[in-house]
Design an enzyme around this catalytic site. Structure first.
Site, PDB file in Angstrom:
ATOM      1  CD  GLN A   1      -2.704   1.344   2.470  1.00  0.00           C
ATOM      2  OE1 GLN A   1      -2.995   0.316   3.080  1.00  0.00           O
ATOM      3  NE2 GLN A   1      -3.143   2.539   2.826  1.00  0.00           N
TER       4      GLN A   1
ATOM      5  CB  CYS B   1      -6.185   0.302   4.408  1.00  0.00           C
ATOM      6  SG  CYS B   1      -7.410   1.177   5.401  1.00  0.00           S
TER       7      CYS B   1
ATOM      8  CG  HIS C   1      -4.649  -0.729   8.377  1.00  0.00           C
ATOM      9  ND1 HIS C   1      -4.454  -0.046   7.197  1.00  0.00           N
ATOM     10  CD2 HIS C   1      -3.929  -1.892   8.265  1.00  0.00           C
ATOM     11  CE1 HIS C   1      -3.644  -0.737   6.417  1.00  0.00           C
ATOM     12  NE2 HIS C   1      -3.324  -1.871   7.033  1.00  0.00           N
TER      13      HIS C   1
ATOM     14  CG  ASP D   1      -1.398  -4.667   6.980  1.00  0.00           C
ATOM     15  OD1 ASP D   1      -1.434  -3.680   6.210  1.00  0.00           O
ATOM     16  OD2 ASP D   1      -1.348  -4.543   8.217  1.00  0.00           O
TER      17      ASP D   1
END
Length: 212
Positions: A71, A77, A151, A166
């Site tokens: 990211q 996110c 998040h 993630d």
């Protein structure tokens, strides 16, 4: 949002309101992915650093078929989590012919996680869809420069292993074996670990991607 990305509408997101077995049994199956929304706290950041150091020292098995991207866009996110959820279930998805997400996944399949992130920065179709969907919500979406302490991550089953994806982390996290029947329960156990690390926090929410 799924329809705008060109995904057949029989796929749906279902809020997991409770994490007890009797409540999980009400979630339509099969579940292909779980998105977890959680607060980024000092305790979590300490754990994240320790986890990264431990995995770099001990190693882990990550299948090459896991689709993972970094990211690099602030406050994206949710979009990254959605891409992770769908990319790792693309064989189960019924994409429309002109699906912008299908094209993005096909174009980026051979890229590195960093290259996928850079490609997303310039991929207009997904950016426009994200912004239009955000403005349809009940609250105003944060700007890319605004600091946000919540998040999204995705939990997926790839090849019989449960992975945490993630984009803030350098690699996927392998949480062990799972299967189609137990995936939701296994994913919720991972979610509970996040909650246990911050027992005073209440800002947790899990959403299941269901094919029902």
């Amino acid at each position: 949002f799924l329809r705008q990305l060109g995904i057949h509408p029989d796929w749906q997101f279902v809020d997991v309101y409770g994490m007890e077995p009797e409540l999980l049994s009400m979630v339509p199956r099969p579940v292909c992915a779980v998105l977890l929304l959680f607060p980024i706290t000092e305790k979590y950041e300490t754990f994240r650093t320790e986890e990264e150091e431990r995995i770099k020292a001990e190693g882990q098995d990550v299948k090459s078929s896991v689709y993972f991207m970094k990211q690099t866009i602030n406050n994206a996110c949710g979009t990254i989590g959605l891409i992770h959820a769908i990319a790792n279930n693309r064989d189960k998805m019924n994409f429309e012919t002109n699906s912008s997400l299908k094209k993005f996944l096909e174009d980026s399949l051979s890229m590195t996680p960093e290259e996928r992130a850079k490609y997303l920065e310039t991929y207009e179709a997904i950016r426009v869809t994200h912004e239009s969907s955000a403005h349809e919500g009940q609250t105003e979406a944060p700007s890319i420069d605004e600091k946000v302490d919540l998040h999204f991550i995705a939990l997926v089953n790839v090849g019989g292993h449960l992975y945490e994806l993630d984009g803030r982390k350098p690699f996927p996290i392998n949480h062990g074996e799972t299967n189609d029947d137990s995936f939701l329960e296994d994913a919720i156990e991972v979610c509970k670990k996040f909650m246990e690390r911050d027992p005073e926090e209440l800002r947790f929410n899990a959403i299941a991607l269901s094919a029902a």
